[in-house]
Design an enzyme around this catalytic site. Sequence first.
Site, mmCIF file in Angstrom:
data_model
loop_
_atom_site.group_PDB
_atom_site.id
_atom_site.type_symbol
_atom_site.label_atom_id
_atom_site.label_comp_id
_atom_site.label_asym_id
_atom_site.label_seq_id
_atom_site.Cartn_x
_atom_site.Cartn_y
_atom_site.Cartn_z
ATOM 1 N N CYS A 117 9.667 68.580 58.115
ATOM 2 C CA CYS A 117 9.294 67.055 57.482
ATOM 3 C C CYS A 117 10.245 66.000 57.371
ATOM 4 O O CYS A 117 10.932 66.595 55.712
ATOM 5 C CB CYS A 117 8.053 68.100 56.433
ATOM 6 S SG CYS A 117 9.055 67.609 55.312
ATOM 7 N N ARG A 398 7.825 86.478 58.654
ATOM 8 C CA ARG A 398 8.197 85.917 57.340
ATOM 9 C C ARG A 398 7.222 85.589 56.257
ATOM 10 O O ARG A 398 7.631 86.163 55.325
ATOM 11 C CB ARG A 398 7.901 83.849 57.286
ATOM 12 C CG ARG A 398 8.962 83.409 58.403
ATOM 13 C CD ARG A 398 8.618 82.072 58.300
ATOM 14 N NE ARG A 398 8.559 81.884 56.892
ATOM 15 C CZ ARG A 398 7.407 80.072 56.668
ATOM 16 N NH1 ARG A 398 7.630 80.014 58.179
ATOM 17 N NH2 ARG A 398 7.589 79.997 55.249
#
Length: 419
Positions: A117, A398
């Site tokens: 990002c 995760r």
Amino acid sequence: MAKIVISGGEPLNGEVWISGAKNAVLPILASTLLCDESMSIGNVPHLHDVTTTMELLGQMGAQFIIDERMKIHVDPRHTHNFHAPYDLVKTMRASILVLGPLVARYGEAHVSLPGGCAIGSRPVDLHIRGLQALGAELVVENGYIHAKAKRLKGARVGMDLVTVTGTENIMMAAALASGTTVIENAAQEPEVVDLANCLNAMGAQVSGAGTNTITIQGVERLHGTHYDVLPDRIETGTFLVAGAITSGRVLLKKARPNTLDSVLSKLEQAGAHLNVGEDTIELDMRGNRPKAVTLTTAPYPAFPTDMQAQFVALNTVAEGVGVVTETVFENRFMHVQELQRLGADIRVEGNTAIIRGVPEMTGAPIMATDLRASACLVLAGLVAKGDTTVDRVYHIDRGYECIEEKLGMLGAKIRRLPS
Ligand code: UD1
């Protein structure tokens, strides 16, 4: 790359316990940087994001002991490096959570912008502006946020958008600021409340967490404590959908049902019978095909974006047409094309997915694209006839502890193929 193979088409039936919440343990681990003594944290889930956070804090100088029951002892007293490198941050956006504690406790932080990002698409501008309001100087240079400050000063911080980790970063920084900070338009997620409870157990003075206005009276120092992380509401919701999508029955233990109101109400609309205890939830869908549900994601207490993909999966085999609208993230329908490979009938229009339930899906090789999308694909694999192979399952590790073992306890035929 490891894959998960699911031989689907049978109802699940069994019981399983719920792990500690990923989105609570990550800020709680970051908050240990604020502390002058060692801390112990219980009910820590065994997740890849937890390992990444420990590696990050370890590089800064924190020391860890993990006991056999996933209780973690953290000693932050040797922290000397205030750098969160790109190599770690790019694998886990939540690494941004060290920014507030470092600048508040050590007056200095160098934190890479989060993975995938640039400021713009999934920005951290509100974290930056909030810390500036508390008196920190921040510049973004060469992909890093560089922050420095003398002691932070309490201030009014109005958030333009509801941001979970943004609220947590400002709350942690304000805990050691001089004077009072008021966060307006704060996130109300249960994980924000869990962090506030942990900070208060360390000696902070945080009130109002769980409402949209949080007040923090800064203190000089925080001391060590023991804190048990709250149960994971997204893992809970995912296992409930596993029961519903297979027309089965699941009993979940060590859960926190009152953090799941919006999800439970959608499951009831889907036709599930729910039996909710203080820390248990039983879902019974035996003999019934789920009914399609329509929902819109939004910040807590509305329907969570982290459960959107799982409900898209549920709708694929439900009776009727469900309309799912995503308002929190722009591009969160990457699971749709994979579900279509299993035979799902889904049309995406902008931020809305229109799902017409089909009587049956069939297994195929499919690819996980992110954490919650991977959970949705495993759920679809549980109901699709034949074998579904989900590739890139590192995404699921995760955020889901022992997913194959736990689904196996519910009777799923699921196994991992090592890479
Ligand atoms: C957290 C959760 C994640 C969940 C999300 C929304 C953790 C570790 N992760 O992510 O699982 O999906 O909340 O419930 O708790 N935004 C800005 N500027 C900012 C910050 C955010 O524009 O400075 C925007 C984001 O692009 C997004 C929205 O605000 O559109 C909400 O994001 P946010 O609540 O910050 O998500 P995270 O805290 O990253």
